[in-house]
Design a protein around this motif. Sequence first.
Motif, mmCIF file in Angstrom:
data_model
loop_
_atom_site.group_PDB
_atom_site.id
_atom_site.type_symbol
_atom_site.label_atom_id
_atom_site.label_comp_id
_atom_site.label_asym_id
_atom_site.label_seq_id
_atom_site.Cartn_x
_atom_site.Cartn_y
_atom_site.Cartn_z
ATOM 1 N N ILE A 93 5.308 3.990 -5.784
ATOM 2 C CA ILE A 93 5.647 4.719 -4.529
ATOM 3 C C ILE A 93 7.015 5.756 -4.896
ATOM 4 O O ILE A 93 6.990 6.691 -4.455
ATOM 5 N N LEU A 94 7.919 5.001 -5.684
ATOM 6 C CA LEU A 94 9.186 6.079 -6.011
ATOM 7 C C LEU A 94 8.133 7.277 -7.024
ATOM 8 O O LEU A 94 8.800 8.167 -6.861
ATOM 9 N N LEU A 95 7.364 7.047 -7.729
ATOM 10 C CA LEU A 95 6.798 7.967 -8.464
ATOM 11 C C LEU A 95 6.112 8.846 -7.751
ATOM 12 O O LEU A 95 6.055 10.135 -7.868
ATOM 13 N N ALA A 96 5.439 8.456 -6.867
ATOM 14 C CA ALA A 96 4.713 9.145 -5.734
ATOM 15 C C ALA A 96 5.704 10.179 -4.951
ATOM 16 O O ALA A 96 5.287 11.380 -4.758
ATOM 17 N N ILE A 97 6.740 9.723 -4.493
ATOM 18 C CA ILE A 97 7.755 10.486 -3.848
ATOM 19 C C ILE A 97 8.063 11.691 -4.739
ATOM 20 O O ILE A 97 8.197 12.654 -4.449
ATOM 21 N N GLY A 98 8.752 11.226 -6.031
ATOM 22 C CA GLY A 98 8.880 12.151 -7.032
ATOM 23 C C GLY A 98 10.068 13.151 -6.697
ATOM 24 O O GLY A 98 10.609 13.128 -5.539
ATOM 25 N N PRO A 99 10.644 13.604 -7.783
ATOM 26 C CA PRO A 99 11.821 14.669 -7.553
ATOM 27 C C PRO A 99 11.416 15.904 -6.693
ATOM 28 O O PRO A 99 12.489 16.097 -5.900
ATOM 29 N N ALA A 400 8.896 4.958 7.012
ATOM 30 C CA ALA A 400 8.941 6.412 6.805
ATOM 31 C C ALA A 400 8.986 6.678 5.424
ATOM 32 O O ALA A 400 8.146 7.791 4.858
ATOM 33 N N LEU A 401 9.518 6.065 4.444
ATOM 34 C CA LEU A 401 9.479 6.315 3.057
ATOM 35 C C LEU A 401 8.277 6.164 2.559
ATOM 36 O O LEU A 401 7.838 6.901 1.701
ATOM 37 N N VAL A 402 7.655 5.083 2.763
ATOM 38 C CA VAL A 402 6.498 4.735 2.128
ATOM 39 C C VAL A 402 5.270 5.875 2.722
ATOM 40 O O VAL A 402 4.323 6.263 1.893
ATOM 41 N N THR A 403 5.383 5.977 3.996
ATOM 42 C CA THR A 403 4.263 6.993 4.658
ATOM 43 C C THR A 403 4.737 8.409 3.765
ATOM 44 O O THR A 403 3.460 9.276 3.618
ATOM 45 N N PHE A 404 5.784 8.652 3.755
ATOM 46 C CA PHE A 404 5.968 9.792 3.233
ATOM 47 C C PHE A 404 5.677 10.080 1.572
ATOM 48 O O PHE A 404 5.330 11.213 1.132
ATOM 49 N N ALA A 405 5.335 8.893 1.022
ATOM 50 C CA ALA A 405 5.234 9.126 -0.542
ATOM 51 C C ALA A 405 3.912 9.173 -0.471
ATOM 52 O O ALA A 405 3.222 9.636 -1.329
ATOM 53 N N VAL A 406 3.077 8.514 0.662
ATOM 54 C CA VAL A 406 1.519 8.781 0.427
ATOM 55 C C VAL A 406 1.266 10.289 0.847
ATOM 56 O O VAL A 406 0.387 10.851 0.198
#
Length: 733
Positions: A93-99, A400-406
């Motif tokens: 998930i952190l990788l999907a959110i990305g910089p 919100a964080l997980v949805t935003f990552a997706v």
Amino acid sequence: MMECPYSVFSTFCAWTQYLPPVIQQITGSQIASFLFGVLVVVVFATDHYKVPTYAKTTVGEFIELAPESLTSHSRYMKGLAIYVGLMLGFYFILLAIGPTAIAPVLSYIPGGSDGKIDNSVWPLAATSIITLIGSRDDDKYLGRMEGWLRSIAHEAAYIPYAVTNLAVALDGSFPLTDEELRAAGELSPPTQALIEESQEGSRQNWIRAKFLYSRLELLRDRDDQFKPVMRQPENERAFGFVREQREALTKELDRGDLGEDVSRKIDAFKNALAVFLASILWRACENETAVNAKLRSIRLNVSTPAPRSPATFIFHLAFYLGGVASVFLILMKVRAMQFQDESVQQKWHLTLAFLVFLLTAFFVTRWREKRLASGDWKYSSDVIIRCAILNTIAITIISALVTFAVHQGGSGRFYAMLLMAFGIALPSTLLFQMLMRWAASSPPTEEAVAATVGYRTNRVELLKMTFYAGGSYSIIAFVFAFVLYWPSDYTIVSSTPLQYVESALITLGNIDKVNQDKRDEDSWFRTSVSQASVRNLETALQNVRANILKGDKSVYEPEALSAIVTECDTMGDLGGGRQLFKPGCELGGFLSTLSKGEVMSNLYVLQMQIASMKPAFAALQNYRKLSNAVDLQWPNALLASLMWAVMAGVFAVSALLYRRRELWDGLSPRKLPDFVPEDRQERETWLRTPLYDLAKLSPLEALRYPTFRARLADNMSTQPSIQPSVPHLRTVA
């Protein structure tokens, strides 16, 4: 993309040209960073899984045990595998959110990111974030995030529920006979008369505690199988501690002091003995069959309940919520294919609804069970509101964080997700408390009626309760979602144009950087494209960006965007009648004939960004007047509200029926205390009626928790005018 080498891997390398451009752009250093991060996360999770996530009161006031001692080895390894999977999921998930995705959010932080973060370093940064969060204490805000994942894995492995389920049976009101009284050193005529009168009460619990202590002494001194376990240093210390507590309580009881404080100490001491004995049994026995055999051999006439874990409840809800979300996704996809409808863009509401309701059940259930198990449950408005607010904050941030990552989408969409999640989670957490109360006063199940605990199933009443619960949740979710749709959609619409303009500027910078590398595959760009036209396009984008930041509304007029499109067409004029793009900066032309090159990849991205500006700028025009926005967006608002309403209704009905089955199934007259009414109809009515004296808990729910079970017995014994067979506490109207 680099040329494929002439080797045995050449065929595989050639196949990579069919992968999406984003994947093709992954470099070797990024892959190495990713694999190293996976290794670090797995090693960290394997070591950190040993840290307990349960409170000391969960496994006894006096004894705190390690996770290895609280379940069988096979279940422990199953939980470890789940925890490693959850931590890797957090890493992904952190990788999907990305910089790139978090850059717009960090840009609002003083000294934050300017959007230029090295992608090859991000996997290592994500690994550092995970280890940093995991190294924090579980009572800290950062540590709670990792602690929640660890607790899910522990619960899936029945940690500590393998031990605590057995401890509940040992801590319960098992029958007291002359044999138990003799082993506890309490065989005397007054004690026999007390037991003859009632099996429930604080004095009776003290006798049961002494009997459990005698069973520990038996295993410690006379059982060759258990002697090595009991002689371990940590168990020696625990046994010495409970022995001191036994002596202290004996002195208080000899003084005739049996007040509420002493009763609480007796309950805590008995619970600690039950947990200690249960952990010893699980440590020395290989499976449940061996545990039950040992219980019979030491004359402990208790029936061990089937392992019960809160994770089962979460998996149950995830199945039904996921099924509903899948149906909606399929319908929206079919509609998009047939009618070219844009409603599929609202699918992030489904992901957010799934997470909000699932996390509501997870957090509120944990909060509620923790207080019920410890005896600290209070039904008051300030406690419930504080629980709702604290849990809503956690639910909002995580969902919100997980949805935003997706789904990605920039800072505007992230803020919209936060707004929707908070607006729905707050009433959801408040209603969930009511939902659990309704389940505790629901009609009995068929199994409970067959066991002669309940009188009848009463399907009509159950149908009304289910319809009322699901309807209430659905209506409230629909209203809140419909009202919140407009500010959340405006947040997305108002931020999207600036997002596309800034992204196009970044892409132009990438094109300039690649062009300076002077690669052969990009030589056509240096010789055919006017660098002055590239700078003019950049200037047009900079002007629009500056006007947006100044708040100039005229920038959203078609004339402002036409300047960007004109400069894009000018840049695409390669001479000799060749055009890089179709007129209007549309996809096609010479660009579609290219097959490789970094400039080519960036030009595709640039064209998509400029093409996306047209609907983005037009959408913002709709919000010049709210009436215009309502006329154009009401179908999407209705669709989003309908998705929230259906998900809420399914969530409410699933949670209600699961809790009802959990409370009623497994009950039998033998497991009920002796003060429960004997008549089946009176018994059912009494079990379902909430009691003021027990913080508005119904006896059906209170009997599940040893502390409230003892309080229920004490309350009954303090009412001399009431016959034991038909108790009448003050009930809620």
